[in-house]
Structure formats: structure tokens, C-alpha cells
Scaffold this motif. Structure first.
Motif, PDB file in Angstrom:
ATOM      1  N   PHE A   1       0.830  -1.202   0.000  1.00  0.00           N
ATOM      2  CA  PHE A   1       0.000   0.000   0.000  1.00  0.00           C
ATOM      3  C   PHE A   1       0.867   1.255   0.000  1.00  0.00           C
ATOM      4  O   PHE A   1       0.664   2.168  -0.814  1.00  0.00           O
ATOM      5  CB  PHE A   1      -0.941  -0.010   1.202  1.00  0.00           C
ATOM      6  N   PHE A   2       1.853   1.311   0.882  1.00  0.00           N
ATOM      7  CA  PHE A   2       2.702   2.500   0.939  1.00  0.00           C
ATOM      8  C   PHE A   2       3.596   2.614  -0.293  1.00  0.00           C
ATOM      9  O   PHE A   2       3.888   3.719  -0.756  1.00  0.00           O
ATOM     10  CB  PHE A   2       3.510   2.532   2.237  1.00  0.00           C
TER      11      PHE A   2
ATOM     12  N   PHE B   1       2.015   9.209  -6.031  1.00  0.00           N
ATOM     13  CA  PHE B   1       1.980  10.516  -5.367  1.00  0.00           C
ATOM     14  C   PHE B   1       1.637  11.669  -6.299  1.00  0.00           C
ATOM     15  O   PHE B   1       0.874  12.555  -5.911  1.00  0.00           O
ATOM     16  CB  PHE B   1       3.291  10.797  -4.634  1.00  0.00           C
ATOM     17  N   PRO B   2       2.167  11.705  -7.527  1.00  0.00           N
ATOM     18  CA  PRO B   2       1.814  12.840  -8.386  1.00  0.00           C
ATOM     19  C   PRO B   2       0.298  12.991  -8.583  1.00  0.00           C
ATOM     20  O   PRO B   2      -0.216  14.106  -8.584  1.00  0.00           O
ATOM     21  CB  PRO B   2       2.511  12.523  -9.713  1.00  0.00           C
ATOM     22  N   ALA B   3      -0.417  11.895  -8.707  1.00  0.00           N
ATOM     23  CA  ALA B   3      -1.874  11.973  -8.947  1.00  0.00           C
ATOM     24  C   ALA B   3      -2.611  12.486  -7.716  1.00  0.00           C
ATOM     25  O   ALA B   3      -3.305  13.500  -7.773  1.00  0.00           O
ATOM     26  CB  ALA B   3      -2.407  10.598  -9.353  1.00  0.00           C
ATOM     27  N   TRP B   4      -2.454  11.794  -6.590  1.00  0.00           N
ATOM     28  CA  TRP B   4      -3.222  12.209  -5.415  1.00  0.00           C
ATOM     29  C   TRP B   4      -2.568  13.397  -4.705  1.00  0.00           C
ATOM     30  O   TRP B   4      -3.250  14.158  -4.015  1.00  0.00           O
ATOM     31  CB  TRP B   4      -3.468  11.043  -4.454  1.00  0.00           C
ATOM     32  N   GLY B   5      -1.268  13.582  -4.905  1.00  0.00           N
ATOM     33  CA  GLY B   5      -0.588  14.716  -4.281  1.00  0.00           C
ATOM     34  C   GLY B   5      -1.062  16.051  -4.840  1.00  0.00           C
ATOM     35  O   GLY B   5      -1.239  17.021  -4.092  1.00  0.00           O
ATOM     36  N   ILE B   6      -1.278  16.103  -6.148  1.00  0.00           N
ATOM     37  CA  ILE B   6      -1.777  17.336  -6.767  1.00  0.00           C
ATOM     38  C   ILE B   6      -3.186  17.651  -6.261  1.00  0.00           C
ATOM     39  O   ILE B   6      -3.502  18.805  -5.944  1.00  0.00           O
ATOM     40  CB  ILE B   6      -1.741  17.221  -8.310  1.00  0.00           C
ATOM     41  N   LEU B   7      -4.013  16.632  -6.170  1.00  0.00           N
ATOM     42  CA  LEU B   7      -5.375  16.845  -5.658  1.00  0.00           C
ATOM     43  C   LEU B   7      -5.349  17.305  -4.203  1.00  0.00           C
ATOM     44  O   LEU B   7      -6.083  18.215  -3.809  1.00  0.00           O
ATOM     45  CB  LEU B   7      -6.207  15.572  -5.799  1.00  0.00           C
ATOM     46  N   PHE B   8      -4.513  16.676  -3.391  1.00  0.00           N
ATOM     47  CA  PHE B   8      -4.394  17.047  -1.983  1.00  0.00           C
ATOM     48  C   PHE B   8      -3.908  18.485  -1.849  1.00  0.00           C
ATOM     49  O   PHE B   8      -4.452  19.273  -1.059  1.00  0.00           O
ATOM     50  CB  PHE B   8      -3.437  16.079  -1.279  1.00  0.00           C
TER      51      PHE B   8
ATOM     52  N   ILE C   1      -7.258   6.894  -3.326  1.00  0.00           N
ATOM     53  CA  ILE C   1      -6.607   6.192  -2.221  1.00  0.00           C
ATOM     54  C   ILE C   1      -7.279   4.840  -1.970  1.00  0.00           C
ATOM     55  O   ILE C   1      -6.609   3.836  -1.697  1.00  0.00           O
ATOM     56  CB  ILE C   1      -6.568   7.081  -0.970  1.00  0.00           C
ATOM     57  N   VAL C   2      -8.593   4.767  -2.095  1.00  0.00           N
ATOM     58  CA  VAL C   2      -9.289   3.477  -1.953  1.00  0.00           C
ATOM     59  C   VAL C   2      -8.875   2.529  -3.079  1.00  0.00           C
ATOM     60  O   VAL C   2      -8.646   1.337  -2.849  1.00  0.00           O
ATOM     61  CB  VAL C   2     -10.822   3.680  -1.926  1.00  0.00           C
ATOM     62  N   ALA C   3      -8.746   3.044  -4.289  1.00  0.00           N
ATOM     63  CA  ALA C   3      -8.309   2.207  -5.411  1.00  0.00           C
ATOM     64  C   ALA C   3      -6.892   1.682  -5.180  1.00  0.00           C
ATOM     65  O   ALA C   3      -6.592   0.520  -5.494  1.00  0.00           O
ATOM     66  CB  ALA C   3      -8.376   2.996  -6.719  1.00  0.00           C
ATOM     67  N   ILE C   4      -6.030   2.503  -4.616  1.00  0.00           N
ATOM     68  CA  ILE C   4      -4.670   2.074  -4.297  1.00  0.00           C
ATOM     69  C   ILE C   4      -4.709   0.961  -3.246  1.00  0.00           C
ATOM     70  O   ILE C   4      -3.995  -0.042  -3.352  1.00  0.00           O
ATOM     71  CB  ILE C   4      -3.826   3.271  -3.809  1.00  0.00           C
ATOM     72  N   ALA C   5      -5.555   1.130  -2.234  1.00  0.00           N
ATOM     73  CA  ALA C   5      -5.674   0.106  -1.188  1.00  0.00           C
ATOM     74  C   ALA C   5      -6.179  -1.212  -1.772  1.00  0.00           C
ATOM     75  O   ALA C   5      -5.676  -2.288  -1.431  1.00  0.00           O
ATOM     76  CB  ALA C   5      -6.598   0.590  -0.074  1.00  0.00           C
ATOM     77  N   LEU C   6      -7.155  -1.140  -2.653  1.00  0.00           N
ATOM     78  CA  LEU C   6      -7.675  -2.366  -3.274  1.00  0.00           C
ATOM     79  C   LEU C   6      -6.623  -3.038  -4.150  1.00  0.00           C
ATOM     80  O   LEU C   6      -6.518  -4.271  -4.171  1.00  0.00           O
ATOM     81  CB  LEU C   6      -8.925  -2.057  -4.091  1.00  0.00           C
ATOM     82  N   GLN C   7      -5.847  -2.259  -4.865  1.00  0.00           N
ATOM     83  CA  GLN C   7      -4.781  -2.827  -5.694  1.00  0.00           C
ATOM     84  C   GLN C   7      -3.723  -3.489  -4.819  1.00  0.00           C
ATOM     85  O   GLN C   7      -3.235  -4.574  -5.141  1.00  0.00           O
ATOM     86  CB  GLN C   7      -4.146  -1.744  -6.580  1.00  0.00           C
ATOM     87  N   ALA C   8      -3.373  -2.859  -3.699  1.00  0.00           N
ATOM     88  CA  ALA C   8      -2.397  -3.450  -2.784  1.00  0.00           C
ATOM     89  C   ALA C   8      -2.935  -4.747  -2.196  1.00  0.00           C
ATOM     90  O   ALA C   8      -2.198  -5.728  -2.059  1.00  0.00           O
ATOM     91  CB  ALA C   8      -2.052  -2.466  -1.670  1.00  0.00           C
TER      92      ALA C   8
END
Length: 129
Positions: A19-20, A27-34, A96-103
Motif C-alpha cells: 500500500f505504501f 503521489f503525483p496523482a493524489w498529491g496534486i489533488l491534496f 486512495i481506496v483504489a490504491i488500497a484495493l490494488q495493494a
């Protein structure tokens, strides 16, 4: 089915590590949104003339779609910013949920791969006897 020889602790550690790792890679995708949500919070602070910390509180509560109602926008621009915060927050949460599911999927596949390898090795050992 998850490898019965793999303990829950080992599987959990594998999931967290993956996950991490995926969080760092994406990070570029969710970091820009954050970052965008944070900037909307700063703009909201100026627009609504509230403290920076109250604005950050409002921003994160809105982005997580909790909205307690203790702080509300008074200006039209503040209302538009609130809607944008909510939309960006939903998209960020979805990523982030999609990342968790992929992990989780990767950890599951890796545990099954290890189980199959152990089973094949065990079958070969039994045949040699």
C-alpha cells in the motif's frame, strides 16, 4: 483462498508494505489533488475571513464529506469553494481506496503464488520418496 501457512500478521505486513509503495508511486496523482484542496482551504480562509486553522479544519471536514456544520460559508465564493473542496476530496478518497484495493489484490496474489510454489515443492519431494 489465502495461503493457510501465511499468518494474518505476515499478510497484513505485506499489504501495508505494498500500500505504501503504491502511495509513493502514485503521489503525483493524489498529491496534486491534496495540494489543490489545501490551496482551496487557504483561499477559503481569506474569502470567509476566518482563522487559518479553522479554515484547514473546515477544508478537511468538507473534503472527507463529513460536514459537521459548525463552520459554514457565508459568501457566494465560499460556497463555490466548499463544493470544489468536496469534489476534490471525493476524487482523492477514490484514488486512495483504489490504491488500497490494488495493494490488497497484489498481496493476495503474492500469497497464492507462494502457496502454489510450496505445494509444488512438496509434491516433488513426495514423488522423490
Amino acid at each position: 483462498m489465502i495461503n493457510p501457512k501465511m499468518s494474518n500478521v505476515h499478510f497484513s505486513r505485506l499489504f501495508i508494505r505494498l500500500f505504501f509503495k503504491l502511495l509513493v508511486l502514485t503521489f503525483p496523482a493524489w498529491g496534486i489533488l491534496f495540494f489543490t484542496v489545501l490551496m482551496l482551504g487557504v483561499l477559503f480562509s481569506v474569502t470567509e475571513e476566518i482563522s487559518f486553522f479553522n479554515s484547514l479544519y473546515f477544508t478537511f471536514i468538507t473534503a472527507m464529506t463529513v460536514r459537521y456544520g459548525d463552520i459554514t460559508p457565508d459568501t457566494d465564493l465560499g460556497k463555490v469553494l466548499s463544493v470544489c473542496m468536496g469534489i476534490f476530496g471525493i476524487v482523492t478518497t477514490g484514488i486512495i481506496v483504489a490504491i488500497a484495493l490494488q495493494a490488497l489484490k497484489m498481496a493476495y496474489e503474492k500469497s497464492n503464488k507462494n502457496a502454489n510454489r510450496e505445494q509444488t515443492t512438496g509434491d516433488r519431494d513426495r514423488r522423490s520418496l
